[in-house]
Design an enzyme around this catalytic site. Structure first.
Site, PDB file in Angstrom:
ATOM      1  N   PRO A  34      -2.917  11.459   5.015  1.00 30.61           N
ATOM      2  CA  PRO A  34      -3.694  10.974   4.060  1.00 30.61           C
ATOM      3  C   PRO A  34      -5.064  10.835   4.120  1.00 30.61           C
ATOM      4  O   PRO A  34      -5.711  10.560   5.042  1.00 30.61           O
ATOM      5  CB  PRO A  34      -3.119   9.724   3.646  1.00 30.61           C
ATOM      6  CG  PRO A  34      -1.960   9.313   4.484  1.00 30.61           C
ATOM      7  CD  PRO A  34      -2.262  10.332   5.800  1.00 30.61           C
ATOM      8  N   GLN A  82     -14.180  10.313  13.043  1.00 31.65           N
ATOM      9  CA  GLN A  82     -14.899   9.607  12.126  1.00 31.65           C
ATOM     10  C   GLN A  82     -15.860   8.583  12.868  1.00 31.65           C
ATOM     11  O   GLN A  82     -15.120   7.862  13.604  1.00 31.65           O
ATOM     12  CB  GLN A  82     -14.179   8.725  10.918  1.00 31.65           C
ATOM     13  CG  GLN A  82     -14.968   7.894  10.116  1.00 31.65           C
ATOM     14  CD  GLN A  82     -15.826   8.766   9.328  1.00 31.65           C
ATOM     15  OE1 GLN A  82     -15.396   9.761   8.788  1.00 31.65           O
ATOM     16  NE2 GLN A  82     -16.966   8.117   9.098  1.00 31.65           N
ATOM     17  N   ALA A 117       3.477   2.024   9.751  1.00 34.01           N
ATOM     18  CA  ALA A 117       2.548   0.795  10.130  1.00 34.01           C
ATOM     19  C   ALA A 117       1.351   1.168  10.722  1.00 34.01           C
ATOM     20  O   ALA A 117       1.566   1.885  11.762  1.00 34.01           O
ATOM     21  CB  ALA A 117       3.535  -0.035  10.718  1.00 34.01           C
ATOM     22  N   GLY A 118       0.247   0.659  10.253  1.00 38.28           N
ATOM     23  CA  GLY A 118      -1.074   1.051  10.940  1.00 38.28           C
ATOM     24  C   GLY A 118      -2.060  -0.234  10.661  1.00 38.28           C
ATOM     25  O   GLY A 118      -1.951  -0.923   9.682  1.00 38.28           O
ATOM     26  N   ASP A 132     -12.406  -1.372  12.816  1.00 35.05           N
ATOM     27  CA  ASP A 132     -13.586  -0.292  12.985  1.00 35.05           C
ATOM     28  C   ASP A 132     -14.931  -1.072  13.522  1.00 35.05           C
ATOM     29  O   ASP A 132     -15.191  -2.132  13.181  1.00 35.05           O
ATOM     30  CB  ASP A 132     -13.980   0.134  11.565  1.00 35.05           C
ATOM     31  CG  ASP A 132     -12.878   0.881  10.837  1.00 35.05           C
ATOM     32  OD1 ASP A 132     -11.890   1.240  11.637  1.00 35.05           O
ATOM     33  OD2 ASP A 132     -12.980   1.138   9.609  1.00 35.05           O
ATOM     34  N   GLY A 172     -17.496   5.383  14.032  1.00 36.87           N
ATOM     35  CA  GLY A 172     -17.108   3.831  13.797  1.00 36.87           C
ATOM     36  C   GLY A 172     -15.507   3.688  14.034  1.00 36.87           C
ATOM     37  O   GLY A 172     -15.038   2.747  13.677  1.00 36.87           O
ATOM     38  N   GLY A 197       0.784  -1.127   0.059  1.00 37.91           N
ATOM     39  CA  GLY A 197       0.085  -0.101  -0.206  1.00 37.91           C
ATOM     40  C   GLY A 197       0.779   1.303  -0.011  1.00 37.91           C
ATOM     41  O   GLY A 197       1.906   1.432  -0.705  1.00 37.91           O
ATOM     42  N   TYR A 205      -8.663   9.259   1.990  1.00 35.77           N
ATOM     43  CA  TYR A 205      -9.034   8.073   1.207  1.00 35.77           C
ATOM     44  C   TYR A 205      -7.998   7.897   0.060  1.00 35.77           C
ATOM     45  O   TYR A 205      -8.147   8.523  -1.009  1.00 35.77           O
ATOM     46  CB  TYR A 205     -10.378   7.890   0.750  1.00 35.77           C
ATOM     47  CG  TYR A 205     -11.377   7.830   2.023  1.00 35.77           C
ATOM     48  CD1 TYR A 205     -11.556   6.592   2.766  1.00 35.77           C
ATOM     49  CD2 TYR A 205     -11.974   9.028   2.745  1.00 35.77           C
ATOM     50  CE1 TYR A 205     -12.404   6.545   3.805  1.00 35.77           C
ATOM     51  CE2 TYR A 205     -12.897   9.001   3.561  1.00 35.77           C
ATOM     52  CZ  TYR A 205     -13.083   7.540   4.241  1.00 35.77           C
ATOM     53  OH  TYR A 205     -13.815   7.664   5.490  1.00 35.77           O
ATOM     54  N   TYR A 209      -9.196   4.381  16.022  1.00 36.74           N
ATOM     55  CA  TYR A 209      -8.238   4.643  14.951  1.00 36.74           C
ATOM     56  C   TYR A 209      -8.023   6.191  15.123  1.00 36.74           C
ATOM     57  O   TYR A 209      -6.858   6.642  14.850  1.00 36.74           O
ATOM     58  CB  TYR A 209      -8.992   4.326  13.766  1.00 36.74           C
ATOM     59  CG  TYR A 209      -8.080   4.694  12.341  1.00 36.74           C
ATOM     60  CD1 TYR A 209      -7.228   3.690  11.938  1.00 36.74           C
ATOM     61  CD2 TYR A 209      -8.228   5.685  11.611  1.00 36.74           C
ATOM     62  CE1 TYR A 209      -6.340   3.957  11.183  1.00 36.74           C
ATOM     63  CE2 TYR A 209      -7.464   5.860  10.512  1.00 36.74           C
ATOM     64  CZ  TYR A 209      -6.584   5.038  10.173  1.00 36.74           C
ATOM     65  OH  TYR A 209      -5.598   5.402   9.105  1.00 36.74           O
TER      66      TYR A 209
END
Length: 241
Positions: free
Chosen positions: A177, A141, A83-84, A88, A143, A13, A179, A147
């Site tokens: 970033p 955000q 790294a993440g 959710d 949900g 990614g 989406y 995070y």
């Protein structure tokens, strides 16, 4: 001799795009990963970037991992904490395990990794640290309480540590970033993307990993030495910090 850059979560990614961009910019790159041996091997084969496996949640493993990188490539001059994970759920359904897993990777992982390279950067009077946060760490955000909290914490980490590193020629910055067209985002049902996500983005599209990697390549360059404690928002106009 070219500088050494270490990218956590660096084989897939956004992380893979960052690793590749830094390699193309002339750095010697080490890409960390946590679990997918097959993908890491394929990434190494395609790019010839060295890959190293450890879990950023484990402080001791981070120490041993950094030692391996420095033994193979040299002292780490640049650290990209990419790294993440996400777990959710609406808050009333979120489990303690969901909370702790995300905080451990996305926030404690920054401490675990940065603490390993910080003394060397101070001694050598040079360092570049870039922390990959998120638009949802800036605006929140539904949900994603875990995070968003972890990614907001990344920004506090960045601003505080930047003040400690400035006198030692160590810059600490963040990239948020929006989406971005990674495997995880593209796995979202197309109808949901079109109806719920893309309408939030004024430019009308997802970002691309290479657009995030260019932000990182700029921040680690010598020409960016006067920029520290900053946040670059790469979100297509979705949120203005």
């Amino acid at each position: 001799m070219s500088r050494v850059a270490l990218v956590t979560g660096g084989t897939r990614g956004i992380g893979a795009a960052i690793s590749t961009a830094l390699q193309n910019a002339g750095y010697r790159v080490a890409a960390n990963y946590a679990g997918n041996d097959e993908r890491a091997a394929a990434f190494h084969q395609a790019t010839d970037i060295a890959v190293f496996k450890w879990d950023v949640r484990d402080y001791a493993a981070c120490g041993e991992g950094v030692k391996r990188v420095e033994r193979d490539l040299g002292p780490v001059d640049i650290l990209v904490n990419n790294a993440g994970i996400a777990r959710d759920a609406m808050f009333h359904k979120m489990t303690p395990e969901d909370w702790h897993a995300v905080i451990a990777t996305n926030l404690t992982g920054l401490f675990n990794m940065t603490h390993q390279v910080w003394p060397g950067m101070r001694e050598r009077q040079f360092g570049r640290i870039v922390n990959i946060s998120s638009v949802n760490g800036q605006k929140g955000q539904a949900g994603q309480v875990n995070y968003a909290a972890s990614k907001a914490g990344d920004l506090g980490f960045t601003k505080a540590l930047a003040q400690e590193g400035a006198s030692k020629n160590i810059t600490v910055n963040a990239v948020c970033p929006g989406y971005t067209g990674t495997e995880m985002v593209r796995a979202i049902p197309e109808e949901l993307l079109k109806e719920r996500i893309l309408p939030q983005i004024p430019v009308g599209r997802l970002g691309e990993p290479h657009e995030i990697s260019r932000c990182v390549a700029f921040l680690v360059a010598d020409e960016a030495s006067f920029i520290t404690g900053a946040t670059i928002s790469a979100n297509g106009g979705q949120f203005f910090a």
